[in-house]
Design a protein around this motif. Structure first.
Motif, PDB file in Angstrom:
ATOM      1  N   TRP A 184      25.974   2.489 -44.793  1.00  0.00           N
ATOM      2  CA  TRP A 184      26.241   2.704 -46.205  1.00  0.00           C
ATOM      3  C   TRP A 184      25.320   3.784 -46.747  1.00  0.00           C
ATOM      4  O   TRP A 184      24.105   3.706 -46.601  1.00  0.00           O
ATOM      5  CB  TRP A 184      26.020   1.404 -46.993  1.00  0.00           C
ATOM      6  CG  TRP A 184      26.308   1.555 -48.454  1.00  0.00           C
ATOM      7  CD1 TRP A 184      25.398   1.778 -49.447  1.00  0.00           C
ATOM      8  CD2 TRP A 184      27.584   1.504 -49.084  1.00  0.00           C
ATOM      9  NE1 TRP A 184      26.037   1.875 -50.644  1.00  0.00           N
ATOM     10  CE2 TRP A 184      27.395   1.706 -50.456  1.00  0.00           C
ATOM     11  CE3 TRP A 184      28.908   1.300 -48.612  1.00  0.00           C
ATOM     12  CZ2 TRP A 184      28.437   1.721 -51.380  1.00  0.00           C
ATOM     13  CZ3 TRP A 184      29.951   1.317 -49.524  1.00  0.00           C
ATOM     14  CH2 TRP A 184      29.709   1.516 -50.891  1.00  0.00           C
ATOM     15  N   CYS A 185      25.912   4.812 -47.351  1.00  0.00           N
ATOM     16  CA  CYS A 185      25.070   5.817 -48.012  1.00  0.00           C
ATOM     17  C   CYS A 185      24.995   5.482 -49.493  1.00  0.00           C
ATOM     18  O   CYS A 185      26.000   5.557 -50.195  1.00  0.00           O
ATOM     19  CB  CYS A 185      25.603   7.236 -47.838  1.00  0.00           C
ATOM     20  SG  CYS A 185      24.628   8.415 -48.813  1.00  0.00           S
ATOM     21  N   PRO A 186      23.814   5.108 -49.983  1.00  0.00           N
ATOM     22  CA  PRO A 186      23.691   4.709 -51.383  1.00  0.00           C
ATOM     23  C   PRO A 186      23.952   5.881 -52.340  1.00  0.00           C
ATOM     24  O   PRO A 186      24.428   5.673 -53.444  1.00  0.00           O
ATOM     25  CB  PRO A 186      22.238   4.254 -51.506  1.00  0.00           C
ATOM     26  CG  PRO A 186      21.765   4.025 -50.122  1.00  0.00           C
ATOM     27  CD  PRO A 186      22.547   4.949 -49.258  1.00  0.00           C
ATOM     28  N   ARG A 187      23.691   7.103 -51.920  1.00  0.00           N
ATOM     29  CA  ARG A 187      23.916   8.229 -52.808  1.00  0.00           C
ATOM     30  C   ARG A 187      25.399   8.573 -52.887  1.00  0.00           C
ATOM     31  O   ARG A 187      25.965   8.737 -53.955  1.00  0.00           O
ATOM     32  CB  ARG A 187      23.128   9.459 -52.343  1.00  0.00           C
ATOM     33  CG  ARG A 187      22.885  10.460 -53.471  1.00  0.00           C
ATOM     34  CD  ARG A 187      23.187  11.892 -53.056  1.00  0.00           C
ATOM     35  NE  ARG A 187      24.578  12.030 -52.651  1.00  0.00           N
ATOM     36  CZ  ARG A 187      25.586  12.277 -53.495  1.00  0.00           C
ATOM     37  NH1 ARG A 187      25.356  12.412 -54.780  1.00  0.00           N
ATOM     38  NH2 ARG A 187      26.813  12.382 -53.040  1.00  0.00           N
ATOM     39  N   CYS A 188      26.053   8.639 -51.702  1.00  0.00           N
ATOM     40  CA  CYS A 188      27.484   8.950 -51.690  1.00  0.00           C
ATOM     41  C   CYS A 188      28.307   7.720 -52.072  1.00  0.00           C
ATOM     42  O   CYS A 188      29.497   7.834 -52.339  1.00  0.00           O
ATOM     43  CB  CYS A 188      27.910   9.464 -50.325  1.00  0.00           C
ATOM     44  SG  CYS A 188      27.075  10.987 -49.824  1.00  0.00           S
ATOM     45  N   ALA A 189      27.658   6.539 -52.059  1.00  0.00           N
ATOM     46  CA  ALA A 189      28.320   5.280 -52.405  1.00  0.00           C
ATOM     47  C   ALA A 189      29.569   5.048 -51.574  1.00  0.00           C
ATOM     48  O   ALA A 189      30.640   4.714 -52.066  1.00  0.00           O
ATOM     49  CB  ALA A 189      28.646   5.225 -53.896  1.00  0.00           C
ATOM     50  N   HIS A 351      20.113   8.623 -41.349  1.00  0.00           N
ATOM     51  CA  HIS A 351      20.247   9.372 -42.600  1.00  0.00           C
ATOM     52  C   HIS A 351      21.687   9.849 -42.749  1.00  0.00           C
ATOM     53  O   HIS A 351      22.341  10.167 -41.766  1.00  0.00           O
ATOM     54  CB  HIS A 351      19.328  10.591 -42.609  1.00  0.00           C
ATOM     55  CG  HIS A 351      17.876  10.266 -42.719  1.00  0.00           C
ATOM     56  ND1 HIS A 351      17.180   9.653 -41.692  1.00  0.00           N
ATOM     57  CD2 HIS A 351      16.990  10.446 -43.722  1.00  0.00           C
ATOM     58  CE1 HIS A 351      15.923   9.488 -42.077  1.00  0.00           C
ATOM     59  NE2 HIS A 351      15.784   9.956 -43.305  1.00  0.00           N
ATOM     60  N   CYS A 352      22.156   9.925 -43.976  1.00  0.00           N
ATOM     61  CA  CYS A 352      23.502  10.432 -44.240  1.00  0.00           C
ATOM     62  C   CYS A 352      23.550  11.918 -43.881  1.00  0.00           C
ATOM     63  O   CYS A 352      22.728  12.696 -44.357  1.00  0.00           O
ATOM     64  CB  CYS A 352      23.862  10.240 -45.705  1.00  0.00           C
ATOM     65  SG  CYS A 352      25.397  11.029 -46.201  1.00  0.00           S
ATOM     66  N   GLN A 353      24.527  12.276 -43.050  1.00  0.00           N
ATOM     67  CA  GLN A 353      24.615  13.662 -42.615  1.00  0.00           C
ATOM     68  C   GLN A 353      24.878  14.615 -43.786  1.00  0.00           C
ATOM     69  O   GLN A 353      24.500  15.768 -43.745  1.00  0.00           O
ATOM     70  CB  GLN A 353      25.769  13.756 -41.613  1.00  0.00           C
ATOM     71  CG  GLN A 353      25.659  14.855 -40.635  1.00  0.00           C
ATOM     72  CD  GLN A 353      26.777  14.762 -39.620  1.00  0.00           C
ATOM     73  OE1 GLN A 353      27.951  14.694 -39.969  1.00  0.00           O
ATOM     74  NE2 GLN A 353      26.423  14.727 -38.362  1.00  0.00           N
ATOM     75  N   ARG A 354      25.542  14.115 -44.801  1.00  0.00           N
ATOM     76  CA  ARG A 354      25.894  14.965 -45.945  1.00  0.00           C
ATOM     77  C   ARG A 354      24.740  15.191 -46.888  1.00  0.00           C
ATOM     78  O   ARG A 354      24.517  16.291 -47.374  1.00  0.00           O
ATOM     79  CB  ARG A 354      27.029  14.326 -46.745  1.00  0.00           C
ATOM     80  CG  ARG A 354      28.338  14.323 -46.076  1.00  0.00           C
ATOM     81  CD  ARG A 354      28.969  15.700 -46.045  1.00  0.00           C
ATOM     82  NE  ARG A 354      29.888  15.746 -44.929  1.00  0.00           N
ATOM     83  CZ  ARG A 354      30.177  16.808 -44.222  1.00  0.00           C
ATOM     84  NH1 ARG A 354      29.599  17.948 -44.510  1.00  0.00           N
ATOM     85  NH2 ARG A 354      31.017  16.755 -43.230  1.00  0.00           N
ATOM     86  N   CYS A 355      24.023  14.080 -47.217  1.00  0.00           N
ATOM     87  CA  CYS A 355      23.037  14.207 -48.298  1.00  0.00           C
ATOM     88  C   CYS A 355      21.632  13.798 -47.857  1.00  0.00           C
ATOM     89  O   CYS A 355      20.706  13.855 -48.653  1.00  0.00           O
ATOM     90  CB  CYS A 355      23.485  13.386 -49.503  1.00  0.00           C
ATOM     91  SG  CYS A 355      23.398  11.618 -49.241  1.00  0.00           S
ATOM     92  N   GLN A 356      21.494  13.397 -46.578  1.00  0.00           N
ATOM     93  CA  GLN A 356      20.186  13.072 -46.014  1.00  0.00           C
ATOM     94  C   GLN A 356      19.487  11.877 -46.671  1.00  0.00           C
ATOM     95  O   GLN A 356      18.276  11.713 -46.545  1.00  0.00           O
ATOM     96  CB  GLN A 356      19.261  14.301 -46.016  1.00  0.00           C
ATOM     97  CG  GLN A 356      19.747  15.411 -45.102  1.00  0.00           C
ATOM     98  CD  GLN A 356      19.963  14.960 -43.675  1.00  0.00           C
ATOM     99  OE1 GLN A 356      19.155  14.227 -43.114  1.00  0.00           O
ATOM    100  NE2 GLN A 356      21.089  15.322 -43.078  1.00  0.00           N
TER     101      GLN A 356
HETATM  102 ZN    ZN Z   1      25.215  10.541 -48.510  1.00  0.00          ZN
END
Ligand code: ZN
Ligand code: ZN
Length: 888
Positions: A184-189, A351-356
């Protein structure tokens, strides 16, 4: 009918790419050359372009993809195959949504404030602009893809393919919805797949925490890297064979901070050597714990909100951010005396590949594809050779990944993408999967249904790209003719994301492999070999680059030395060399054209009359053509390019044109070199065309205009050259190679002795076997090497009447140059004498220094070494100077 753009009768002095590129691209487009004609008699050549993300502009990696695919496409088209290169753009779900959300943030808005409908409208508008930019940039690169078939992953056709594939897999039981631990990426939700997680080794801590037993005064100590997850613990586990804990399995402990009572359980998965041997079980936030909980029937307690703040299950910590909560818990534990110790600990953090952002593993209800049964046919297709992966070493990588494949989480909590074609019934609770929008529940007929709010992973639609772009699920003429495609050309970095999944889905949907060959190119690095990145500031913008050097030069630089799977370093020197090559060709063609007499129409090559140099260049051309054919068949585009370059630049421009100039100047009855010049040049331009489409078209059209011939309307639809056996002439090659070697050796000698360019040197040439073949080139050697007289002695002994001569032993000859013909002997002797004296003095000085015991002991070792090295170098030089003087 589209008229070919005009070319000036007199070619301009210099090549200006900016003046010709757009003119020719427009012409090709208008003529419809990029569109294939379906011919049932012929096997087509098909490439589906990897769709760039609709997230902005093309980068240099796209330029490499475009260049390699255009080389293949133009080459096959010139070979007369119906050739389709189908362009497209990917909606790039998460990546694109992130970009537009950032734009919104700049306006002080969030997507939630805008609402799903308005936000999606905004995304479409933005995507439309980006698609135009991408298409325009691709066109600048000269790509010959069929723009009339350009596809977008969210277009109606591909969208129907997505729903059809989803429904089909669901009905087969290969798509399921289930609660699993996802990333789960908390930033990208949103949930993201395993492949979209970057794992980084970080130094963190391992905290040892005491949990009091519910009865008595004992404790059990567990270790954790994420103390905040204590709040979600539902058990403490030990290994059943661990003697230390046998007595307390089955007892209960009180969870610190929230005072929940949880059991001590035994499970084989616990590693007795980790930490204390007892581990906390947090089933909702750890994949291993999740499995333990499934086995033992432990409850799941999720403690996080989607934005990674603590939820109502976190008791007193509700509302805190996950990392603030970590500090708060640690200080509370410390206060209560429950924190035993802290150790530094290096561990891998996703880490999220998009937003780290740091990923949270969270138990969540998502849609998954069961990959194991689907992987099997995809493994077989590569093992039995129906699909070849180039370079071969990636076959192992592919098989290894496929054999260890895990289920693929395909649902994303985003708004931009293909919405999941599932409707939930509010009355009976059942779900309906449908290709067309469902109007009612399939089970109870209720119209009180709601579509799943999530969208599919972008790679789901990409996985169908080879067949969805050709009309699947319908049985179309395009699909029947162009599918399976020929080559899938892409970067090795998306072998799993894309190539593997295309093989899986292609086989599943159509029962045949989606392509026969996978060609994986490397990454483009900067001149130092570093990855290009915005942060490093070493990014090369392809459009700026082609404006500076010309599109052909950029394409040439990108394909220079390229070989499958290997990264390339794109140094500015490569771009300069490529631009110089285009200029060289321009000048050569200009010379040839100016040499053609205005009324000249007789271009026939009279093979039986040709002098050796003509037979040589035609033989070399034919060999180059046949090498290039073999190399291109083997996907060695870099080496094929090198051979074309070497032929054109070296043999044709540097030598053959120079030989021809001598013939053109000679007053006597000599066979004109023009027909061979034109033939070799025109053929080479076609050979080079797939690499440098613009300059070759411009030059070819210039030739065409001057010769008013019956050539096709464009070089791009002219035939690709084929090797001619009758042209192969080993004798001519041997003779001309000797002549060239002789000229080169004399030039080198002149350079070595710094002979003034106006000075003629005398040369004696002896060759046991080739002398009679070389003698006719006496004038050529004289002119090109500035050697006069050139003497051909009859024997080896006769060849060296003077002692003082430079003797150069070549492959099939010897060249002897009397020293006095190159230099003023007396002055040279004096110069050498002076230099010897200077060196001797220096050697003596060094010798004295090195012989000095005080220097040896006191000076730093590095200094002594350096002086010693200097001594050796100088002694060596002195020796050579003495020899030179002796020779004189
Ligand atoms: Zn993300
Ligand atoms: Zn229902």
């Amino acid at each position: 009918m589209t008229e070919a753009p005009s070319v000036q009768y007199e070619m301009p002095k210099a090549y200006e790419p900016g003046k010709v590129e757009q003119k020719w691209y427009k012409f090709w487009l208008e003529k419809g050359y990029f569109k294939p004609k379906i011919d049932p008699e012929k096997k087509p050549f098909v490439i589906i372009m990897p769709p760039p993300n609709v997230t902005g502009e093309l980068h240099v990696g796209h330029a490499l993809t475009a260049t390699l695919e255009d080389i293949m496409t133009r080459w096959h088209r010139m070979k007369g195959e119906p050739t389709l290169w189908l362009p497209g753009v990917d909606h790039a779900g998460i990546a694109a949504q992130v970009v537009v959300e950032q734009l919104l943030a700049g306006e002080g808005l969030t997507r939630h404030q805008l609402g799903r409908e308005k936000f999606t409208e905004r995304m479409w508008q933005w995507a439309k602009d980006c698609r135009q930019t991408i298409a325009r940039q691709h066109q600048r690169l000269g790509v010959s893809c069929d723009w009339s078939r350009e596809c977008f992953t969210l277009d109606e056709g591909p969208s129907r393919a997505v729903r059809t594939a989803f429904a089909h897999l669901y009905n087969k039981g290969l798509i399921y919805r289930g609660e699993r631990i996802i990333n789960w990426c908390p930033r990208c939700a949103t949930a993201i797949s395993d492949l979209e997680v970057d794992h980084k080794e970080l130094s963190g801590h391992l905290w040892y925490v005491r949990y009091p037993l519910a009865e008595g005064n004992q404790f059990i100590t567990v270790a954790t890297t994420r103390p905040e997850t204590i709040l979600g613990d539902t058990a403490v586990a030990v290994n059943p064979n661990d003697e230390r804990f046998k007595a307390i399995v089955g007892k209960e402990v009180i969870l610190p901070a929230v005072n929940r009572v949880i059991p001590i359980v035994a499970d084989e998965a616990v590693d007795p050597s980790f930490g204390t041997g007892a581990v906390k079980i947090t089933p909702a936030h750890d994949p291993v714990d999740f499995e333990v909980a499934q086995r033992l029937g432990l409850p799941l307690i999720n403690i996080l909100n989607p934005d990674a703040t603590m939820n109502e299950n976190a008791g007193p910590y509700i509302g805190l951010d996950r990392f603030t909560c970590r500090q708060a818990i640690l200080s509370d534990l410390e206060k209560d005396g429950l924190l035993v110790k802290v150790e530094p600990y290096t561990h891998s953090v996703g880490h999220c590949q998009r937003c780290q952002t740091v990923i949270e593993p969270i138990a969540s209800k998502q849609w998954f594809i069961k990959m194991l049964p689907l992987a099997k046919p995809a493994i077989e297709a590569v093992l039995d050779g129906r699909i070849a992966i180039i370079p071969q070493r990636f076959t192992k990588v592919y098989l290894n990944w496929m054999e260890n494949i895990r289920d693929w989480c395909i649902s994303r909590q985003l708004w931009w993408g293909h919405r999941i074609p599932v409707w939930y019934c509010q009355d009976c609770g059942e779900l309906t999967v449908a290709i067309e929008d469902a109007k009612s529940c399939r089970h109870c007929g209720s119209t009180n249904i709601e579509q799943d709010p999530d969208v599919l992973d972008t790679w789901f639609s990409s996985a169908l790209w080879t067949h969805s772009t050709l009309g699947w699920p319908d049985d179309t003429e395009n699909l029947r003719y162009f599918y399976p495609t020929s080559v899938m050309e892409t970067g090795y970095d998306i072998l799993f994301f894309w190539v593997a999944r295309m093989i899986v889905m292609g086989l599943e949907d159509t029962s045949v492999v989606p392509f026969h060959t996978v060609y994986l190119h490397g990454l483009i690095r900067d001149e130092k070999g570093e990855k290009m990145s915005k942060i490093k500031g070493n990014v090369l913008n392809p459009i700026d680059t082609l404006e500076k050097y010309g599109t052909d030069a950029l394409r040439m630089a990108l394909s220079m030395g390229t070989s499958p799977g290997n990264d390339i370093k794109l140094a500015p020197s490569r771009l300069e060399a490529s631009r110089n090559f285009a200029n060289k060709l321009w000048n050569a063609t200009r010379f040839v054209i100016r040499s053609i007499e205005p009324d000249r129409s007789d271009m026939e090559i009279r093979w039986h009359l040709l002098p050796v140099e003509d037979r040589w260049i035609l033989s070399r051309l034919s060999r180059t053509i046949s090498n290039v054919a073999n190399l291109m068949d083997g996907f060695q585009f870099g080496e094929a390019q090198r051979q074309i370059n070497d032929f054109l630049w070296g043999e044709f421009c540097d030598w053959y044109i120079e030989f021809a100039k001598i013939r053109l100047r000679s007053a006597g009855e000599v066979l004109s070199p023009i027909p061979v010049l034109v033939y070799a040049l025109e053929t080479s331009l076609r050979l080079l065309h797939p690499y440098m489409p613009f300059v070759t078209e411009e030059l070819w059209q210039n030739l065409k205009q001057r010769l008013s011939s019956e050539w096709p309307d464009s070089i791009m639809v002219a035939a690709y050259p084929e090797a001619e056996d009758k042209a192969i002439d080993p004798h001519a090659e041997r003779v001309m190679e000797s002549v060239i070697e002789i000229i080169r050796s004399i030039r080198n000698a002149r350079a070595q002795y710094r002979v003034e360019s106006s000075r003629w040197v005398e040369a004696q040439i002896y060759s046991k076997q080739l002398v009679s073949a070389i003698i006719p080139y006496s004038e050529t050697i004289q002119t090109l090497a500035r050697a006069r007289p050139v003497i051909f002695p009859d024997s080896r002994q006769e060849a060296q009447p003077r002692e003082n001569a430079l003797v150069m032993v070549l492959k099939e000859s010897e060249v002897i140059i009397p020293m006095e013909s190159m230099i003023d002997l007396e002055a040279e002797r004096q110069r050498l004498q002076d230099e010897i004296e200077k060196s001797q003095a220096e050697v003596a000085r060094l010798e004295a220094r090195l012989g000095d015991g005080a220097f040896q002991t006191r000076a730093p070792a590095a200094v002594v070494d350096k002086e010693r090295q200097k001594f050796y170098t100088l002694t060596d030089k002195l020796e050579r100077l003495k020899q030179q003087l002796f020779k004189l």
